[in-house]
Design a protein around this motif. Structure first.
Motif, PDB file in Angstrom:
ATOM      1  N   VAL A  97       0.879  -1.176   0.000  1.00  0.00           N
ATOM      2  CA  VAL A  97       0.000   0.000   0.000  1.00  0.00           C
ATOM      3  C   VAL A  97       0.912   1.221   0.000  1.00  0.00           C
ATOM      4  N   PRO A  98       0.639   2.208  -0.848  1.00  0.00           N
ATOM      5  CA  PRO A  98       1.519   3.383  -0.902  1.00  0.00           C
ATOM      6  C   PRO A  98       1.642   4.064   0.471  1.00  0.00           C
ATOM      7  N   ALA A  99       2.861   4.421   0.818  1.00  0.00           N
ATOM      8  CA  ALA A  99       3.115   5.102   2.086  1.00  0.00           C
ATOM      9  C   ALA A  99       2.732   6.570   1.971  1.00  0.00           C
ATOM     10  N   ARG A 100       2.253   7.119   3.061  1.00  0.00           N
ATOM     11  CA  ARG A 100       1.912   8.537   3.149  1.00  0.00           C
ATOM     12  C   ARG A 100       3.124   9.297   3.680  1.00  0.00           C
ATOM     13  N   PHE A 106       0.052   3.599  14.163  1.00  0.00           N
ATOM     14  CA  PHE A 106      -0.274   2.179  14.254  1.00  0.00           C
ATOM     15  C   PHE A 106       0.174   1.370  13.034  1.00  0.00           C
ATOM     16  N   VAL A 107       0.736   2.011  12.030  1.00  0.00           N
ATOM     17  CA  VAL A 107       1.155   1.318  10.809  1.00  0.00           C
ATOM     18  C   VAL A 107       2.574   0.775  10.995  1.00  0.00           C
ATOM     19  N   PRO A 108       2.761  -0.552  10.817  1.00  0.00           N
ATOM     20  CA  PRO A 108       4.107  -1.132  10.972  1.00  0.00           C
ATOM     21  C   PRO A 108       5.098  -0.550   9.960  1.00  0.00           C
ATOM     22  N   ASP A 109       6.365  -0.532  10.343  1.00  0.00           N
ATOM     23  CA  ASP A 109       7.429  -0.048   9.449  1.00  0.00           C
ATOM     24  C   ASP A 109       7.407  -0.826   8.141  1.00  0.00           C
ATOM     25  N   GLY A 110       7.595  -0.116   7.035  1.00  0.00           N
ATOM     26  CA  GLY A 110       7.641  -0.731   5.722  1.00  0.00           C
ATOM     27  C   GLY A 110       6.285  -0.912   5.071  1.00  0.00           C
ATOM     28  N   TRP A 111       5.214  -0.605   5.796  1.00  0.00           N
ATOM     29  CA  TRP A 111       3.865  -0.725   5.249  1.00  0.00           C
ATOM     30  C   TRP A 111       3.360   0.671   4.891  1.00  0.00           C
ATOM     31  N   GLY A 112       2.355   0.714   4.061  1.00  0.00           N
ATOM     32  CA  GLY A 112       1.702   1.968   3.715  1.00  0.00           C
ATOM     33  C   GLY A 112       0.286   1.993   4.260  1.00  0.00           C
ATOM     34  N   VAL A 148      -8.529  -1.034   8.805  1.00  0.00           N
ATOM     35  CA  VAL A 148      -8.495  -0.575  10.186  1.00  0.00           C
ATOM     36  C   VAL A 148      -9.598   0.466  10.330  1.00  0.00           C
ATOM     37  N   VAL A 149     -10.453   0.264  11.330  1.00  0.00           N
ATOM     38  CA  VAL A 149     -11.499   1.234  11.647  1.00  0.00           C
ATOM     39  C   VAL A 149     -11.085   1.925  12.932  1.00  0.00           C
ATOM     40  N   GLU A 150     -10.783   3.222  12.820  1.00  0.00           N
ATOM     41  CA  GLU A 150     -10.418   4.043  13.982  1.00  0.00           C
ATOM     42  C   GLU A 150     -11.689   4.675  14.523  1.00  0.00           C
ATOM     43  N   HIS A 151     -12.009   4.387  15.779  1.00  0.00           N
ATOM     44  CA  HIS A 151     -13.287   4.828  16.335  1.00  0.00           C
ATOM     45  C   HIS A 151     -13.289   6.262  16.844  1.00  0.00           C
TER      46      HIS A 151
END
Length: 186
Positions: A97-100, A106-112, A148-151
């Motif tokens: 997934v493209p990184a922002r 909460f996003v692990p390193d290397g993930w977008g 991910v649903v952030e409440h």
């Protein structure tokens, strides 16, 4: 007012229980606050409605294992009993997934991560009266991706709706949770 909400919940549950082949498969997520405890979405190519009672300040994770070319079409719905302070935010997270520029904590390193933004709109259909969040659509590669649903600062009942093939199914717990969707709090 409470009686009206109870009737709406009963109508929603009955509509989805007896809708037959044209209904999303109702499931219940008892809570999946971490990546490690992610709710595994069975057969993501089948339409689903997954209800959860979101916790204030919490988030819920959903794992989707997909083949190449999977078309993700998902939105969050909130009960009409919830005030405007409860409007969860939806994210797609994972490798590939493209990184922002600024990743959420909460996003692990290397993930977008990508999210959808925009207002919730009034929704009434398929036995549901509530608020619909913006739709997140993407074509995904093969592998496991996470929603991910952030409440936010408030909690309440919500569900994610995944588009897909309309096949009967679901669980008794999922149908029971839809009845609780008509209220916002516990």
């Amino acid at each position: 007012m409470t009686t009206l909400r109870a009737w709406r919940g009963a109508i929603l549950a009955a509509s989805l229980l007896f809708a037959g082949a044209g209904a999303h498969q109702p499931l219940f997520n008892p809570g999946s606050g971490t990546l490690e405890s992610a709710f595994r979405v069975p057969q993501p190519t089948m339409s689903k409605v997954i209800t959860v009672q979101g916790r204030a300040g919490g988030r819920d994770w959903y794992a989707l294992s997909t083949g190449a070319g999977f078309r993700l079409d998902v939105a969050v719905f909130v009960s009409s009993a919830c005030d405007a302070a409860y409007r969860p935010r939806l994210w797609l997270v994972g490798p590939g997934v493209p990184a922002r520029a600024e990743q959420p904590d909460f996003v692990p390193d290397g993930w977008g991560a990508v999210s959808v933004s925009g207002p919730y709109s009034a929704y009434s259909g398929h036995g549901v009266v509530g608020w619909r969040g913006p739709t997140l659509t993407r074509t995904l590669g093969a592998g496991t991706h996470y929603l991910v649903v952030e409440h936010g600062a408030r909690g309440g009942w919500s569900f994610i709706s995944l588009a897909g093939a309309e096949v009967p199914g679901g669980t008794p717990e999922g149908r029971a949770a839809l009845g609780r969707f008509a209220r916002c709090g516990a």
